[in-house]
Scaffold this active site. Sequence first.
Site, PDB file in Angstrom:
ATOM      1  N   HIS A   1       0.845  -1.191   0.000  1.00  0.00           N
ATOM      2  CA  HIS A   1       0.000   0.000   0.000  1.00  0.00           C
ATOM      3  C   HIS A   1       0.883   1.244   0.000  1.00  0.00           C
ATOM      4  CE1 HIS A   1      -4.120  -1.654   1.517  1.00  0.00           C
ATOM      5  NE2 HIS A   1      -3.704  -2.218   0.409  1.00  0.00           N
TER       6      HIS A   1
ATOM      7  N   TYR B   1      -8.895   5.374   7.801  1.00  0.00           N
ATOM      8  CA  TYR B   1      -8.986   5.749   9.215  1.00  0.00           C
ATOM      9  C   TYR B   1     -10.046   6.849   9.297  1.00  0.00           C
ATOM     10  CZ  TYR B   1      -4.579   3.303  10.265  1.00  0.00           C
ATOM     11  OH  TYR B   1      -3.594   2.356  10.433  1.00  0.00           O
TER      12      TYR B   1
ATOM     13  N   TYR C   1       4.440   6.451   9.976  1.00  0.00           N
ATOM     14  CA  TYR C   1       3.603   5.289   9.656  1.00  0.00           C
ATOM     15  C   TYR C   1       4.429   4.224   8.930  1.00  0.00           C
ATOM     16  CZ  TYR C   1      -0.737   2.801   8.599  1.00  0.00           C
ATOM     17  OH  TYR C   1      -1.737   1.865   8.542  1.00  0.00           O
TER      18      TYR C   1
ATOM     19  N   LYS D   1       1.688  -0.168  15.076  1.00  0.00           N
ATOM     20  CA  LYS D   1       3.098  -0.220  15.465  1.00  0.00           C
ATOM     21  C   LYS D   1       3.505  -1.459  16.273  1.00  0.00           C
ATOM     22  CE  LYS D   1       4.288   3.106  13.240  1.00  0.00           C
ATOM     23  NZ  LYS D   1       5.019   2.759  12.045  1.00  0.00           N
TER      24      LYS D   1
ATOM     25  N   PRO E   1      -3.426   0.445  19.177  1.00  0.00           N
ATOM     26  CA  PRO E   1      -3.192  -0.080  17.827  1.00  0.00           C
ATOM     27  C   PRO E   1      -3.274   0.931  16.690  1.00  0.00           C
ATOM     28  CG  PRO E   1      -5.323  -0.808  18.655  1.00  0.00           C
ATOM     29  CD  PRO E   1      -4.635  -0.136  19.791  1.00  0.00           C
TER      30      PRO E   1
HETATM   31  P1  FAD Z   1       2.831 -11.787  21.576  1.00  0.00           P
HETATM   32  O1  FAD Z   1       2.381 -11.856  20.191  1.00  0.00           O
HETATM   33  O2  FAD Z   1       1.856 -11.458  22.646  1.00  0.00           O
HETATM   34  O3  FAD Z   1       3.510 -13.180  21.911  1.00  0.00           O
HETATM   35  C1  FAD Z   1       3.843 -13.576  23.218  1.00  0.00           C
HETATM   36  C2  FAD Z   1       3.734 -15.083  23.317  1.00  0.00           C
HETATM   37  O4  FAD Z   1       4.175 -15.505  24.588  1.00  0.00           O
HETATM   38  C3  FAD Z   1       2.279 -15.571  23.169  1.00  0.00           C
HETATM   39  O5  FAD Z   1       2.216 -16.556  22.174  1.00  0.00           O
HETATM   40  C4  FAD Z   1       1.939 -16.099  24.546  1.00  0.00           C
HETATM   41  O6  FAD Z   1       1.033 -17.177  24.496  1.00  0.00           O
HETATM   42  C5  FAD Z   1       3.311 -16.527  25.042  1.00  0.00           C
HETATM   43  N1  FAD Z   1       3.430 -16.613  26.498  1.00  0.00           N
HETATM   44  C6  FAD Z   1       2.849 -15.845  27.446  1.00  0.00           C
HETATM   45  N2  FAD Z   1       3.232 -16.236  28.671  1.00  0.00           N
HETATM   46  C7  FAD Z   1       4.097 -17.259  28.502  1.00  0.00           C
HETATM   47  C8  FAD Z   1       4.821 -18.082  29.391  1.00  0.00           C
HETATM   48  N3  FAD Z   1       4.760 -17.911  30.722  1.00  0.00           N
HETATM   49  N4  FAD Z   1       5.614 -19.048  28.885  1.00  0.00           N
HETATM   50  C9  FAD Z   1       5.705 -19.219  27.547  1.00  0.00           C
HETATM   51  N5  FAD Z   1       5.018 -18.481  26.650  1.00  0.00           N
HETATM   52  C10 FAD Z   1       4.224 -17.508  27.124  1.00  0.00           C
HETATM   53  N6  FAD Z   1      -0.931  -4.460  16.868  1.00  0.00           N
HETATM   54  C11 FAD Z   1      -1.140  -3.776  15.763  1.00  0.00           C
HETATM   55  O7  FAD Z   1      -0.196  -3.167  15.279  1.00  0.00           O
HETATM   56  N7  FAD Z   1      -2.407  -3.764  15.185  1.00  0.00           N
HETATM   57  C12 FAD Z   1      -3.455  -4.474  15.724  1.00  0.00           C
HETATM   58  O8  FAD Z   1      -4.555  -4.457  15.181  1.00  0.00           O
HETATM   59  C13 FAD Z   1      -3.268  -5.191  16.864  1.00  0.00           C
HETATM   60  N8  FAD Z   1      -4.264  -5.902  17.445  1.00  0.00           N
HETATM   61  C14 FAD Z   1      -4.023  -6.583  18.599  1.00  0.00           C
HETATM   62  C15 FAD Z   1      -5.033  -7.297  19.236  1.00  0.00           C
HETATM   63  C16 FAD Z   1      -4.812  -7.966  20.446  1.00  0.00           C
HETATM   64  C17 FAD Z   1      -5.938  -8.739  21.125  1.00  0.00           C
HETATM   65  C18 FAD Z   1      -3.514  -7.912  21.037  1.00  0.00           C
HETATM   66  C19 FAD Z   1      -3.244  -8.613  22.373  1.00  0.00           C
HETATM   67  C20 FAD Z   1      -2.501  -7.222  20.388  1.00  0.00           C
HETATM   68  C21 FAD Z   1      -2.744  -6.547  19.179  1.00  0.00           C
HETATM   69  N9  FAD Z   1      -1.729  -5.836  18.525  1.00  0.00           N
HETATM   70  C22 FAD Z   1      -1.951  -5.155  17.415  1.00  0.00           C
HETATM   71  C23 FAD Z   1      -0.393  -5.808  19.013  1.00  0.00           C
HETATM   72  C24 FAD Z   1       0.486  -6.837  18.315  1.00  0.00           C
HETATM   73  O9  FAD Z   1      -0.274  -7.943  17.947  1.00  0.00           O
HETATM   74  C25 FAD Z   1       1.570  -7.168  19.291  1.00  0.00           C
HETATM   75  O10 FAD Z   1       2.339  -5.988  19.476  1.00  0.00           O
HETATM   76  C26 FAD Z   1       2.472  -8.329  18.879  1.00  0.00           C
HETATM   77  O11 FAD Z   1       1.768  -9.538  18.944  1.00  0.00           O
HETATM   78  C27 FAD Z   1       3.696  -8.397  19.786  1.00  0.00           C
HETATM   79  O12 FAD Z   1       4.399  -9.573  19.558  1.00  0.00           O
HETATM   80  P2  FAD Z   1       5.167 -10.293  20.731  1.00  0.00           P
HETATM   81  O13 FAD Z   1       5.856 -11.466  20.108  1.00  0.00           O
HETATM   82  O14 FAD Z   1       5.957  -9.313  21.488  1.00  0.00           O
HETATM   83  O15 FAD Z   1       4.043 -10.768  21.755  1.00  0.00           O
HETATM   84  C1  DHB Z   2      -4.682  -3.068  11.194  1.00  0.00           C
HETATM   85  C2  DHB Z   2      -4.522  -2.810  12.525  1.00  0.00           C
HETATM   86  C3  DHB Z   2      -4.152  -1.549  12.923  1.00  0.00           C
HETATM   87  O1  DHB Z   2      -3.980  -1.283  14.221  1.00  0.00           O
HETATM   88  C4  DHB Z   2      -3.944  -0.542  12.021  1.00  0.00           C
HETATM   89  O2  DHB Z   2      -3.602   0.693  12.453  1.00  0.00           O
HETATM   90  C5  DHB Z   2      -4.080  -0.807  10.687  1.00  0.00           C
HETATM   91  C6  DHB Z   2      -4.447  -2.083  10.279  1.00  0.00           C
HETATM   92  C7  DHB Z   2      -5.074  -4.433  10.766  1.00  0.00           C
HETATM   93  O3  DHB Z   2      -5.310  -5.277  11.619  1.00  0.00           O
HETATM   94  O4  DHB Z   2      -5.185  -4.658   9.568  1.00  0.00           O
END
Ligand code: FAD
Ligand code: DHB
Length: 393
Positions: free
Chosen positions: A74, A205, A387, A300, A296
Amino acid sequence: MRTRTQIGIVGAGPAGLLLSHLLALRGIDSVLIETRSREYCEARQRAGVLEAGSVRLLREVGLAGRLDRQGIEHGGIYLQFAGERRHLDFRELTGRTVTVYAQTEVVKDLIARRIADAGEAAIQFSVTDTSVTRLETDTPVLRYTSEDGVQYEVSCDAIAGCDGFHGICRPAIPASELTVVERGYPYAWLGILADIPPSTDELIYAHHRRGFALHSLRGPTTSRLYLQVDPDEDIANWPDDRIWAELSERFALPGWDLKPGPVLDKNITPMRSFVSAPMRHGRLFLAGDAAHIVPPTGAKGLNLALADVAHLAPALDGLVRGQPDKADAYSATCLDRVWRSTHFSWWMTTMLHRTPGADDMEAQLQLAQLRYVTSSRAAATSLAENYTGLPLP
Ligand code: FAD
Ligand code: DHB
């Protein structure tokens, strides 16, 4: 059972999975443990937008086969407000683009690659009783019970806490050693995944007096949409018809229709800004959501998690080879980017959401800011630069 590895990794989200791959490329052994099942990790609906630097990183480390075929590039976004939809052209403003490719797909690609390279044992899914100890020593210990009930005690050179916001690693650091800066927001996002071609070519948005809405997508036949709701909202109050009616109202524009379709998944996500520093305690290094959360708006969270481990892999490589400079700089290096993204996410969020009970001053200030970022080249470039993201190492 007592074992040994170079790096213990807690959590198989994007951060932990990518870290284990980056370390393997450097010839460093790791043990990666995850409390959830593989199926759960691969199905969990979350983010969808990759910055240019994240795409380049995944390409450089051989993980972009499917991303290059199925990711959708995009060149900008739409900002909608006061009955108008205006386009911001990132390509023209910065020369950079973003790529729509779901976090679920990034996670599937990473899991498949780790298992192809190192066998089924590369990731221990569905473990229990996880703990990290001896963090102030040169041999921190990771403990867990495997899915088949064997208790493991793994002696490591360092441990990476990639276990998300609710994990065990950050709480293993004495509270007196951490500075936590946190803000909650008085709203949440209700997100849906819908089996319907997107009604837009690029993300919309939308600022609306009824609250924010976002139209994103997952592919040519799948849409992803979000709606601002109250933080204590119950998903049971939102049957599919009500969601589509509310989305239609917030995106309404003469001559344009939102196409509704079957809802495949829906959930409500609370919104907060959270930064815990430093991102290191002794031989425990935190990465991704374990150390910081952004709201979100601005997409980021996933990109920050990938950026952290892009710094952590060379830092740990140096540490295990007796050159600790990068490990010593890790926290400060990451926190620079974390705070830039924390600011940008807060700024996007407060420009686009309606605070419950807010007076007209909030709406007028938001509209003035939206007019400014869509009419001043300097302001538009600032949004576009943030962005599409800062360069990675
Ligand atoms: P995570 O993806 O949370 O991974 C952490 C992992 O550790 C998980 O699989 C968990 O099960 C595991 N874990 C936890 N505790 C333990 C333990 N004690 N032992 C072993 N494993 C464990 N970001 C965006 O930019 N746009 C979005 O739309 C968006 N939507 C989101 C919706 C939700 C519900 C959530 C929670 C987050 C969202 N985010 C979004 C944020 C983005 O998804 C996260 O920033 C990203 O997943 C971070 O990755 P991570 O690997 O740090 O953590
Ligand atoms: C999506 C999530 C976001 O937080 C955003 O700013 C743009 C796109 C997505 O899930 O596609």
